[in-house]
Design a protein around this motif. Structure first.
Motif, PDB file in Angstrom:
ATOM      1  N   LEU A 192       0.834  -1.204   0.000  1.00 43.24           N
ATOM      2  CA  LEU A 192       0.000   0.000   0.000  1.00 43.24           C
ATOM      3  C   LEU A 192       0.867   1.251   0.000  1.00 43.24           C
ATOM      4  O   LEU A 192       0.592   2.203  -0.733  1.00 43.24           O
ATOM      5  CB  LEU A 192      -0.932   0.006   1.210  1.00 43.24           C
ATOM      6  CG  LEU A 192      -1.918   1.177   1.238  1.00 43.24           C
ATOM      7  CD1 LEU A 192      -2.986   1.011   0.170  1.00 43.24           C
ATOM      8  CD2 LEU A 192      -2.551   1.331   2.608  1.00 43.24           C
ATOM      9  N   GLY A 193       1.919   1.247   0.814  1.00 43.21           N
ATOM     10  CA  GLY A 193       2.799   2.403   0.843  1.00 43.21           C
ATOM     11  C   GLY A 193       3.401   2.695  -0.520  1.00 43.21           C
ATOM     12  O   GLY A 193       3.501   3.859  -0.932  1.00 43.21           O
ATOM     13  N   ALA A 194       3.772   1.626  -1.235  1.00 45.08           N
ATOM     14  CA  ALA A 194       4.369   1.818  -2.560  1.00 45.08           C
ATOM     15  C   ALA A 194       3.408   2.510  -3.513  1.00 45.08           C
ATOM     16  O   ALA A 194       3.835   3.274  -4.392  1.00 45.08           O
ATOM     17  CB  ALA A 194       4.799   0.467  -3.131  1.00 45.08           C
ATOM     18  N   MET A 195       2.100   2.258  -3.353  1.00 42.87           N
ATOM     19  CA  MET A 195       1.114   2.923  -4.203  1.00 42.87           C
ATOM     20  C   MET A 195       1.131   4.439  -4.003  1.00 42.87           C
ATOM     21  O   MET A 195       0.766   5.195  -4.901  1.00 42.87           O
ATOM     22  CB  MET A 195      -0.287   2.382  -3.914  1.00 42.87           C
ATOM     23  CG  MET A 195      -0.497   0.931  -4.276  1.00 42.87           C
ATOM     24  SD  MET A 195      -2.174   0.388  -3.791  1.00 42.87           S
ATOM     25  CE  MET A 195      -2.094  -1.373  -4.194  1.00 42.87           C
ATOM     26  N   ALA A 196       1.534   4.866  -2.796  1.00 42.98           N
ATOM     27  CA  ALA A 196       1.587   6.299  -2.486  1.00 42.98           C
ATOM     28  C   ALA A 196       2.997   6.862  -2.603  1.00 42.98           C
ATOM     29  O   ALA A 196       3.211   8.047  -2.342  1.00 42.98           O
ATOM     30  CB  ALA A 196       1.056   6.534  -1.069  1.00 42.98           C
ATOM     31  N   GLY A 197       3.953   6.006  -2.969  1.00 43.53           N
ATOM     32  CA  GLY A 197       5.338   6.456  -3.030  1.00 43.53           C
ATOM     33  C   GLY A 197       5.981   6.581  -1.667  1.00 43.53           C
ATOM     34  O   GLY A 197       6.953   7.314  -1.494  1.00 43.53           O
ATOM     35  N   VAL A 198       5.444   5.852  -0.683  1.00 40.20           N
ATOM     36  CA  VAL A 198       5.962   5.880   0.692  1.00 40.20           C
ATOM     37  C   VAL A 198       6.565   4.521   1.006  1.00 40.20           C
ATOM     38  O   VAL A 198       5.893   3.495   0.863  1.00 40.20           O
ATOM     39  CB  VAL A 198       4.844   6.212   1.704  1.00 40.20           C
ATOM     40  CG1 VAL A 198       5.375   6.175   3.133  1.00 40.20           C
ATOM     41  CG2 VAL A 198       4.224   7.569   1.399  1.00 40.20           C
ATOM     42  N   HIS A 199       7.824   4.489   1.442  1.00 42.11           N
ATOM     43  CA  HIS A 199       8.469   3.217   1.760  1.00 42.11           C
ATOM     44  C   HIS A 199       8.135   2.812   3.193  1.00 42.11           C
ATOM     45  O   HIS A 199       8.528   3.493   4.148  1.00 42.11           O
ATOM     46  CB  HIS A 199       9.979   3.322   1.582  1.00 42.11           C
ATOM     47  CG  HIS A 199      10.693   2.040   1.884  1.00 42.11           C
ATOM     48  ND1 HIS A 199      10.271   0.803   1.402  1.00 42.11           N
ATOM     49  CD2 HIS A 199      11.805   1.791   2.633  1.00 42.11           C
ATOM     50  CE1 HIS A 199      11.082  -0.141   1.843  1.00 42.11           C
ATOM     51  NE2 HIS A 199      12.019   0.433   2.583  1.00 42.11           N
ATOM     52  N   LEU A 200       7.404   1.719   3.335  1.00 41.73           N
ATOM     53  CA  LEU A 200       7.071   1.156   4.629  1.00 41.73           C
ATOM     54  C   LEU A 200       7.766  -0.208   4.715  1.00 41.73           C
ATOM     55  O   LEU A 200       7.263  -1.198   4.184  1.00 41.73           O
ATOM     56  CB  LEU A 200       5.552   0.999   4.783  1.00 41.73           C
ATOM     57  CG  LEU A 200       4.731   2.283   4.711  1.00 41.73           C
ATOM     58  CD1 LEU A 200       3.237   1.970   4.766  1.00 41.73           C
ATOM     59  CD2 LEU A 200       5.117   3.256   5.840  1.00 41.73           C
ATOM     60  N   PRO A 201       8.929  -0.278   5.355  1.00 42.60           N
ATOM     61  CA  PRO A 201       9.715  -1.512   5.351  1.00 42.60           C
ATOM     62  C   PRO A 201       9.142  -2.575   6.283  1.00 42.60           C
ATOM     63  O   PRO A 201       9.610  -2.777   7.409  1.00 42.60           O
ATOM     64  CB  PRO A 201      11.097  -1.041   5.806  1.00 42.60           C
ATOM     65  CG  PRO A 201      10.829   0.149   6.661  1.00 42.60           C
ATOM     66  CD  PRO A 201       9.627   0.829   6.048  1.00 42.60           C
ATOM     67  N   VAL A 202       8.120  -3.246   5.790  1.00 40.13           N
ATOM     68  CA  VAL A 202       7.429  -4.284   6.555  1.00 40.13           C
ATOM     69  C   VAL A 202       7.514  -5.588   5.765  1.00 40.13           C
ATOM     70  O   VAL A 202       7.196  -5.614   4.573  1.00 40.13           O
ATOM     71  CB  VAL A 202       5.944  -3.916   6.777  1.00 40.13           C
ATOM     72  CG1 VAL A 202       5.213  -5.052   7.477  1.00 40.13           C
ATOM     73  CG2 VAL A 202       5.823  -2.633   7.593  1.00 40.13           C
ATOM     74  N   ARG A 203       7.951  -6.649   6.420  1.00 40.64           N
ATOM     75  CA  ARG A 203       7.978  -7.946   5.740  1.00 40.64           C
ATOM     76  C   ARG A 203       7.056  -8.915   6.472  1.00 40.64           C
ATOM     77  O   ARG A 203       6.963  -8.899   7.705  1.00 40.64           O
ATOM     78  CB  ARG A 203       9.399  -8.499   5.658  1.00 40.64           C
ATOM     79  CG  ARG A 203      10.094  -8.672   6.989  1.00 40.64           C
ATOM     80  CD  ARG A 203      11.553  -9.028   6.823  1.00 40.64           C
ATOM     81  NE  ARG A 203      12.228  -9.163   8.107  1.00 40.64           N
ATOM     82  CZ  ARG A 203      12.329 -10.306   8.787  1.00 40.64           C
ATOM     83  NH1 ARG A 203      11.797 -11.416   8.300  1.00 40.64           N
ATOM     84  NH2 ARG A 203      12.948 -10.337   9.954  1.00 40.64           N
ATOM     85  N   PRO A 204       6.346  -9.767   5.730  1.00 39.47           N
ATOM     86  CA  PRO A 204       5.441 -10.735   6.348  1.00 39.47           C
ATOM     87  C   PRO A 204       6.202 -11.998   6.777  1.00 39.47           C
ATOM     88  O   PRO A 204       6.964 -12.569   5.996  1.00 39.47           O
ATOM     89  CB  PRO A 204       4.454 -11.057   5.217  1.00 39.47           C
ATOM     90  CG  PRO A 204       5.269 -10.876   3.967  1.00 39.47           C
ATOM     91  CD  PRO A 204       6.284  -9.803   4.254  1.00 39.47           C
ATOM     92  N   VAL A 205       6.007 -12.413   8.013  1.00 41.86           N
ATOM     93  CA  VAL A 205       6.648 -13.621   8.524  1.00 41.86           C
ATOM     94  C   VAL A 205       5.593 -14.475   9.223  1.00 41.86           C
ATOM     95  O   VAL A 205       4.895 -13.990  10.120  1.00 41.86           O
ATOM     96  CB  VAL A 205       7.782 -13.286   9.519  1.00 41.86           C
ATOM     97  CG1 VAL A 205       8.441 -14.575  10.015  1.00 41.86           C
ATOM     98  CG2 VAL A 205       8.816 -12.373   8.889  1.00 41.86           C
ATOM     99  N   ARG A 206       5.478 -15.736   8.799  1.00 42.21           N
ATOM    100  CA  ARG A 206       4.480 -16.624   9.404  1.00 42.21           C
ATOM    101  C   ARG A 206       4.875 -16.976  10.838  1.00 42.21           C
ATOM    102  O   ARG A 206       6.025 -17.260  11.140  1.00 42.21           O
ATOM    103  CB  ARG A 206       4.352 -17.902   8.573  1.00 42.21           C
ATOM    104  CG  ARG A 206       3.336 -18.887   9.149  1.00 42.21           C
ATOM    105  CD  ARG A 206       3.086 -20.050   8.220  1.00 42.21           C
ATOM    106  NE  ARG A 206       4.322 -20.784   7.920  1.00 42.21           N
ATOM    107  CZ  ARG A 206       4.356 -21.902   7.203  1.00 42.21           C
ATOM    108  NH1 ARG A 206       3.238 -22.395   6.686  1.00 42.21           N
ATOM    109  NH2 ARG A 206       5.506 -22.502   6.973  1.00 42.21           N
TER     110      ARG A 206
END
Length: 389
Positions: A217-231
């Motif tokens: 979602l951040g990328a759609m706004a040009g905002v880098h949100l460094p979040v990675r999904p981990v199970r």
């Protein structure tokens, strides 16, 4: 509640993306403050992401003052949840117990407890014997010390999501479930519209509470949100006879293996260090061998307990295991509350307040500037949180 799948409203003042505990808390706090025309967009059912966890811990035992303040203020809100907003979340204040097996762990927690005590948290260091009294499953063999706070505990995230959502809906918030954001329109330094698979919404503010999906979602706004999904996975034991004693939420800090009461048995969990990033939420019980190995010495009675079912969900992990909370520099009307690295449920009430205040350009109860999303590129440093369960 006011739910819809198609079409979405053509306009809104605030669009919140993410219908978990964070998104619903933000919606509730905004609506309570008199903000109108709020739409919450959720790709599945409310609480179907990380907030779907059967039981979530609530605590103020952290090593960093900002996390301590967020946890402590949220604990008070969870304790008052029956009155405001008004729902039973099955809060059980059994305490949190960290089992420590080295002098270094003990020294680190002694420092953390001093900070916690200075901020009004009643945590304390205890010896192996008292730790065993609190949790009879714990073996004192190799146990150096433990950290305990009696006001921590656990509650039901699904009930909290529904409690926030019902109160928000009564205040006029609309919920668009089974709706996926497909893009954002930006003009100058502002987001002007949210595109979904059920229609376009012109809006004045977008708030990202999309958990593990926030980077997209951040990328759609040009905002880098460094979040990675981990199970992350957990399991339930078969019903225990005699019943399990009422125990704190207990964590073997070295291995991250944790366990606590769950209805007629126990819940087991562990952060698998070899878990690859990704959005897969298939429950694969082979991880349980890691748990059984870890508790063989620390809580040996658990190693052979039969498990009957389990659950898998996603942590939203940042590089320093601290949250991303704030307002983007551009687009200026893009706000975010994400990357909680396993602490989102327990911090949701306080963060809901903070996001309300950021939106209304008020001063929040605590300065969250250290949690700005661009800290990884601007050189602003936060202290990595030592508790990652």
């Amino acid at each position: 509640m006011s739910f819809m799948s198609r079409p979405v409203p053509p306009t809104a003042d605030v669009v919140i993306v993410g219908g978990g505990v964070m998104g619903t808390s933000i919606a509730y706090h905004l609506a309570e403050a008199g903000v109108h025309h709020i739409v919450v967009i959720e790709r599945g059912e409310l609480g179907s992401g990380s907030s779907g966890k059967p039981i979530g811990g609530v605590r103020a035992q952290f090593s960093d003052p900002l996390n301590i303040e967020l946890g402590s203020r949220s604990l008070r809100a969870w304790q008052d949840f029956g009155q405001r907003p008004g729902a039973d979340i099955r809060l059980d204040s059994v305490g949190y117990l960290f089992a420590l097996t080295s002098d270094q762990q003990t020294a680190d927690f002694e420092t953390a407890v001093r900070i916690q005590n200075s901020l009004g948290v009643p945590s304390r260091m205890i010896g192996p014997r008292e730790a065993h009294q609190l949790c009879p499953y714990l073996s004192t063999d190799g146990l150096v010390a433990a950290a305990y706070s009696p006001t921590d505990g656990h509650a039901r995230p699904g009930l909290a999501v529904q409690g926030y959502a019902r109160a928000a809906a009564r205040a006029g918030v609309a919920f668009a479930t089974h709706t996926t954001v497909t893009g954002l329109d930006t003009t100058g330094d502002r987001v002007t519209a949210v595109h979904t698979d059920h229609g376009r919404i012109s809006c004045s503010t977008v708030i990202c509470a999309a958990g593990a999906w926030s980077e997209r979602l951040g990328a759609m706004a040009g905002v880098h949100l460094p979040v990675r999904p981990v199970r992350r996975q957990l399991a339930f034991t078969a019903p225990l006879a005699p019943p399990a004693p009422r125990i704190p939420f207990t964590i073997d800090f070295a291995s991250t293996a944790y366990f606590h009461n769950s209805d007629d048995g126990l819940l087991f969990g562990l952060a698998d260090p070899a878990q690859a990033d990704g959005f897969d939420t298939t429950w694969t019980p082979d991880w349980l061998q890691l748990f059984r190995t870890a508790v063989q010495r620390r809580a040996p009675a658990l190693a052979d307990m039969e498990t009957t079912s389990g659950w898998a969900g996603l942590y939203e992990v940042t590089p320093d295991h601290n949250a991303l909370i704030g307002r983007a520099g551009a687009p200026h009307n893009f706000l975010y509350a994400t990357g909680f690295s396993g602490h989102g449920f327990l911090q949701a009430p306080a963060v809901g307040e903070i996001m309300r205040d950021i939106h209304l350009e008020r001063t929040p109860f605590i300065d969250v500037t250290p949690f700005c999303a661009d800290r990884f590129t601007t050189g602003v440093q936060t202290r990595p949180e030592i508790h990652v369960v």
